[in-house]
Write a protein that holds these residues in place. Structure first.
Motif, PDB file in Angstrom:
ATOM      1  N   LEU A 194       0.844  -1.204   0.000  1.00 45.05           N
ATOM      2  CA  LEU A 194       0.000   0.000   0.000  1.00 45.05           C
ATOM      3  C   LEU A 194       0.876   1.251   0.000  1.00 45.05           C
ATOM      4  O   LEU A 194       0.481   2.289  -0.536  1.00 45.05           O
ATOM      5  CB  LEU A 194      -0.926   0.004   1.219  1.00 45.05           C
ATOM      6  N   PHE A 195       2.062   1.151   0.597  1.00 45.73           N
ATOM      7  CA  PHE A 195       2.966   2.308   0.594  1.00 45.73           C
ATOM      8  C   PHE A 195       3.380   2.670  -0.833  1.00 45.73           C
ATOM      9  O   PHE A 195       3.400   3.842  -1.191  1.00 45.73           O
ATOM     10  CB  PHE A 195       4.208   2.024   1.453  1.00 45.73           C
ATOM     11  N   SER A 196       3.697   1.635  -1.624  1.00 44.35           N
ATOM     12  CA  SER A 196       4.023   1.900  -3.028  1.00 44.35           C
ATOM     13  C   SER A 196       2.833   2.546  -3.713  1.00 44.35           C
ATOM     14  O   SER A 196       2.979   3.522  -4.464  1.00 44.35           O
ATOM     15  CB  SER A 196       4.367   0.603  -3.762  1.00 44.35           C
ATOM     16  N   GLY A 197       1.660   1.969  -3.467  1.00 38.87           N
ATOM     17  CA  GLY A 197       0.436   2.507  -4.089  1.00 38.87           C
ATOM     18  C   GLY A 197       0.197   3.951  -3.684  1.00 38.87           C
ATOM     19  O   GLY A 197      -0.112   4.807  -4.521  1.00 38.87           O
ATOM     20  N   ALA A 198       0.353   4.212  -2.388  1.00 36.27           N
ATOM     21  CA  ALA A 198       0.140   5.577  -1.892  1.00 36.27           C
ATOM     22  C   ALA A 198       1.168   6.524  -2.505  1.00 36.27           C
ATOM     23  O   ALA A 198       0.850   7.672  -2.842  1.00 36.27           O
ATOM     24  CB  ALA A 198       0.245   5.591  -0.372  1.00 36.27           C
ATOM     25  N   GLY A 199       2.402   6.020  -2.666  1.00 34.43           N
ATOM     26  CA  GLY A 199       3.438   6.820  -3.311  1.00 34.43           C
ATOM     27  C   GLY A 199       3.036   7.204  -4.718  1.00 34.43           C
ATOM     28  O   GLY A 199       3.174   8.363  -5.138  1.00 34.43           O
ATOM     29  N   ILE A 200       2.531   6.217  -5.429  1.00 33.71           N
ATOM     30  CA  ILE A 200       2.101   6.486  -6.803  1.00 33.71           C
ATOM     31  C   ILE A 200       0.926   7.479  -6.813  1.00 33.71           C
ATOM     32  O   ILE A 200       0.901   8.433  -7.600  1.00 33.71           O
ATOM     33  CB  ILE A 200       1.691   5.164  -7.492  1.00 33.71           C
TER      34      ILE A 200
END
Lengths: 351, 351
Positions: B199-205
């Motif tokens: 989710l961190f990657s997703g939130a980053g994107i």
């Protein structure tokens, strides 16, 4: 400073090995690296058939200075053909005048010079052997591989498999002493190859540019879905690679393992689909929830089946299956995951 | 059917071990799993001090039926304190009336019951020992661990480290016989945890949604850049994990390794930046080429440093460093990679 006798054994072993090399006994280079021939030492203790137990012990007493081990001896005929093996324990327990022909085991577990070293270690481990005799093509005894060499082989082979899984080329040696240049050379090839391999993922994404532009929320779930396929694939590949390395599974188990993996992957994918569906619901509504959940199920299933099959496929084309367990399977599963995700997304959203 | 004597040894060893358990000699459960205490067998051969070589051999002859090995014997006092060790080879070579007090090695390599089994195997391997004696807290001999057990330990530990690297929980047993339910349970936890981690990657994107929407070509390079960081990180983590496991590197080498890794990672990142710059040029012009090349350099550097540090950090907080080598380091490096890439992109494109 005192040393244990085994420590002194190890030192004198090295000295004797150097002597044997000088004498041309070991003939390094004659046998391919990684085979029993390259691994074996020639300082075994041999006995003539026809001796009594007491005579055999006397003969071992004379051989002791030159032999790696006198605890397992090999009975040879004039042509150095292996007739049998006898342990010092049996000689000590036997009646003094008992003939070693009666004491020895005739059916000996042995290997050829061309046997792979991991196979030699596996035999020693399976049968709890102190040493295994190595025969040439003509059946003559040319050396032995001992348990402590098997121990080194097992550690080296595991290290090699770990490195291969991370796509690091062979023979780093001691990591502490490895130079920057060496580490660079061992690591760069596959990293660059995977950059180009990842062009497929990029091209997959580019093919769905319009769908992505219209539903930018899809990008939020991209790393999560794609990585899940890679992670599940890495798990199955690692299980298979290690199973093949330890001999727990063999090539002919592939279909059976694949069937079982379908069950495991469906259960894993289902669980992860439920986890991700709630996130999809929160972030983008029913459509997105449906897309991410079904993508997750399919991606984890396909990723796991790729992970399960890749080691077998590499093994079939004579490549080392260990290469499959890390970034290679992840990259392949990633590219496939991109296509599955956006494929499903464009289908659902265009209705 | 004939068996080699060692094979028969293995069988009778199991029988004797069962007997010893019945007699309460081994007391399973008394020692923690994975320690020398849990691994050791109590069928060692012991000798009284004050014997001559001939008397010692006679004593071993009587003990032979019950001892795992008579090739290495331990000289004990009345309280079972270990005075020294002597090999059968030395007894056989000695003058018949020589005292074993003079023959034996006084400074014996030994372990405690609480010594970790991988440490025991490492000692046996390092010193080419047939067996290592295990002492209790009071210094009394309670058992031995032999070379063939060390061989099993080394294989098991490597399998465990492989599985941990792929975030599979311990103790799958034989893969061929593992049930779907067992495999599911061993694999599901980390897969689901990583879904949430991603989710961190997703939130980053998501944080860079506007930049992405304006320059959709950026998405094309996303898997390539992000995976490169993960792959480089997996390589360094694997090198470290295996180095720590074999003892090639220790905790205090961390700073030195980190310095070297900076050099390696800069060289790797530079090479990959050149490879990806040409692709960026083709696909999106100078701006994109600049962004992807500089992102690649930074991502590979940071990914490698994370990979190098994670095993040490896990080790420091008493977790198994082996956990770091696969999907865990990849996922962390991925999330960081997303932030670096879009961070650089939004800086360059907003100028």
């Amino acid at each position: 400073m005192h040393y244990s006798p085994d420590f002194i054994d190890a030192q004198s072993r090295q000295r004797r090995a150097a002597q044997a090399r000088r004498d041309g006994l070991l003939q390094p280079g004659r046998y391919a690296e990684g085979t029993a021939g390259a691994l074996m030492i020639s300082e075994y203790s041999s006995l003539d058939s026809g001796l009594s137990a007491t005579q055999a012990i006397d003969m071992l007493r004379r051989e002791a200075a030159d032999a790696e081990t006198i605890y397992q001896s090999y009975v040879l005929d004039e042509q150095r053909n292996l007739l049998g093996t006898v342990s010092l324990r049996e000689l000590i327990l036997a009646a003094p005048d008992q003939a070693i022909d009666q004491l020895m085991v005739h059916k000996v577990i042995c290997v050829c010079t061309s046997t792979l070293q991991e196979e030699v270690a596996r035999l020693i481990r399976k049968h709890d052997l102190l040493a295994v005799p190595v025969l040439d093509e003509a059946g003559r005894l040319v050396g032995i591989v001992t348990c402590d060499e098997a121990l080194d082989v097992v550690v080296e082979e595991a290290t090699e498999d770990f490195h291969k899984g991370a796509l690091i080329a062979n023979h780093i040696g001691n990591l502490r002493d490895a130079t920057v240049g060496l580490l660079y050379r061992k690591r760069v090839l596959w990293l660059v190859l995977l950059v180009f391999g990842n062009l497929f993922s990029g091209a997959g994404i580019a093919a769905f540019e319009d769908t992505i532009a219209a539903h930018i929320a899809l990008v939020f779930f991209l790393p999560l879905l794609v990585d899940s396929g890679g992670n599940a694939g890495a798990q199955s590949a690692t299980l298979m690679v290690r199973g093949l390395a330890t001999g727990d599974v063999v090539m002919r188990d592939w279909l059976r393992m694949l069937g079982k993996e379908c069950g495991v992957a469906l259960a894993l994918g289902g669980t992860m689909a439920i986890a991700v569906a709630s996130l999809g619901m929160l972030r983008g509504g029913t459509d997105i929830a449906l897309i991410v959940a079904s993508s997750m199920l399919v991606i984890v299933l396909i990723g796991s089946l790729i992970g399960m099959s890749l080691p077998f496929m590499l093994s079939r084309i004579k490549l080392d299956p260990a290469t499959a367990s890390g970034p290679l399977v992840t990259s392949i599963a990633d590219a496939v995951g991109v296509l599955i995700y956006f494929g499903i997304a464009s289908q659902v959203l265009e209705i």
